[in-house]
Design an enzyme around this catalytic site. Sequence first.
Site, PDB file in Angstrom:
ATOM      1  N   CYS A 171     -25.832   4.198 -44.643  1.00 40.09           N
ATOM      2  CA  CYS A 171     -24.426   3.919 -44.330  1.00 40.09           C
ATOM      3  C   CYS A 171     -24.300   3.413 -42.899  1.00 40.09           C
ATOM      4  CB  CYS A 171     -23.580   5.164 -44.539  1.00 40.09           C
ATOM      5  SG  CYS A 171     -23.461   5.671 -46.264  1.00 40.09           S
ATOM      6  N   TYR A 201     -33.433   6.937 -43.379  1.00 34.46           N
ATOM      7  CA  TYR A 201     -33.264   6.725 -41.938  1.00 34.46           C
ATOM      8  C   TYR A 201     -34.513   6.980 -41.086  1.00 34.46           C
ATOM      9  CZ  TYR A 201     -28.288   6.644 -43.077  1.00 34.46           C
ATOM     10  OH  TYR A 201     -27.066   6.342 -43.608  1.00 34.46           O
ATOM     11  N   GLU A 215     -30.255  17.481 -38.391  1.00 35.43           N
ATOM     12  CA  GLU A 215     -30.426  16.197 -39.074  1.00 35.43           C
ATOM     13  C   GLU A 215     -30.904  15.128 -38.098  1.00 35.43           C
ATOM     14  OE1 GLU A 215     -27.771  13.318 -41.943  1.00 35.43           O
ATOM     15  OE2 GLU A 215     -27.158  13.605 -39.845  1.00 35.43           O
ATOM     16  N   TRP A 258     -28.492  17.010 -47.516  1.00 40.78           N
ATOM     17  CA  TRP A 258     -29.128  15.910 -48.246  1.00 40.78           C
ATOM     18  C   TRP A 258     -29.631  16.332 -49.628  1.00 40.78           C
ATOM     19  CZ3 TRP A 258     -29.504  10.769 -47.408  1.00 40.78           C
ATOM     20  CH2 TRP A 258     -29.113  10.289 -46.148  1.00 40.78           C
ATOM     21  N   ARG A 285     -21.650   0.401 -42.406  1.00 38.09           N
ATOM     22  CA  ARG A 285     -21.157  -0.450 -43.495  1.00 38.09           C
ATOM     23  C   ARG A 285     -20.176   0.289 -44.388  1.00 38.09           C
ATOM     24  NH1 ARG A 285     -22.855   0.987 -48.458  1.00 38.09           N
ATOM     25  NH2 ARG A 285     -24.550   2.506 -48.483  1.00 38.09           N
ATOM     26  N   ASP A 310     -17.200   7.391 -45.001  1.00 37.93           N
ATOM     27  CA  ASP A 310     -16.381   8.452 -45.602  1.00 37.93           C
ATOM     28  C   ASP A 310     -15.592   9.070 -44.450  1.00 37.93           C
ATOM     29  OD1 ASP A 310     -15.448  10.912 -46.472  1.00 37.93           O
ATOM     30  OD2 ASP A 310     -17.302  11.514 -47.445  1.00 37.93           O
TER      31      ASP A 310
END
Length: 268
Positions: A150, A94, A58, A80, A170, A173
């Site tokens: 995120c 991203y 990733e 994803w 922000r 999880d």
Amino acid sequence: MKDYLTLLKFVLEQGAEREDRTGTGTLATFGNRLEFDLSKGLPIVTTKKIHLHSVIHELLWFLSGDSNVKTLQQKGVTIWDEWADSNGDLGPVYGKQWRKWETTNDRDEKIEIDQIKNLIETLRTDPYSRRHIVSTWNVGDLNKMALAPCHILFQFYAQNNYLSCQIYQRSADIFLGLPFNIASYALLTHMVAHQTKMTPSKLIWVGGDCHLYKNHIEQARLQLNRKPYKLPTLSFRRNVKDIFSYVFNDFDITNYKHHELIRAPIAI
């Protein structure tokens, strides 16, 4: 990683019940901070298995500027898939923002800014700058993204040839996502240090809404009953010409001892 486990315990025991976008429900706290000394090992959770294959691929995918999951699928990475459209597209997430942030110049011509390339260049030429920042929170593009970022901003800080990175996330999880994010940014910090001939120093993580999904509660309790192992170490198998030329086999992560995987559903 004891600090991570302390945060997990804190959110589990002190988090406020909140509704959320997914409809799952969470226990949440706001404004938490973790700090990792990278000289003491690579901060990868050991109280459950982290799928490093997915973490590395990733990160390389982000650095390539790609935002289509088909590239990841070819590497056996499916993290994803739930958010991609029928063509595998995620919109300008991203990688697009890191490498191809769209704007206009003073002649009103469309241009793309490569934030990662600029970051490496300025760390080399002006290491004490306070502007070593990469952002993914492109307000004009948010409605085009399959999922709003995120981890929205990170900043590098150089001092006496030591390099640190601070991330602002922000939304975190705590059980599934955060261990993945910590490992990824630790790897990125090592890569940037490798390219700028610095020594990795600290990884600092700051979280906004830090939440434990209600369908992760039993999994979190199981993890908190496990004793952490010593952290693994990272080295690179070759001198890579630039930040965009790393491949999976360049990462030599040794002595990653971990407990068994703990499965938990993804909240979509």
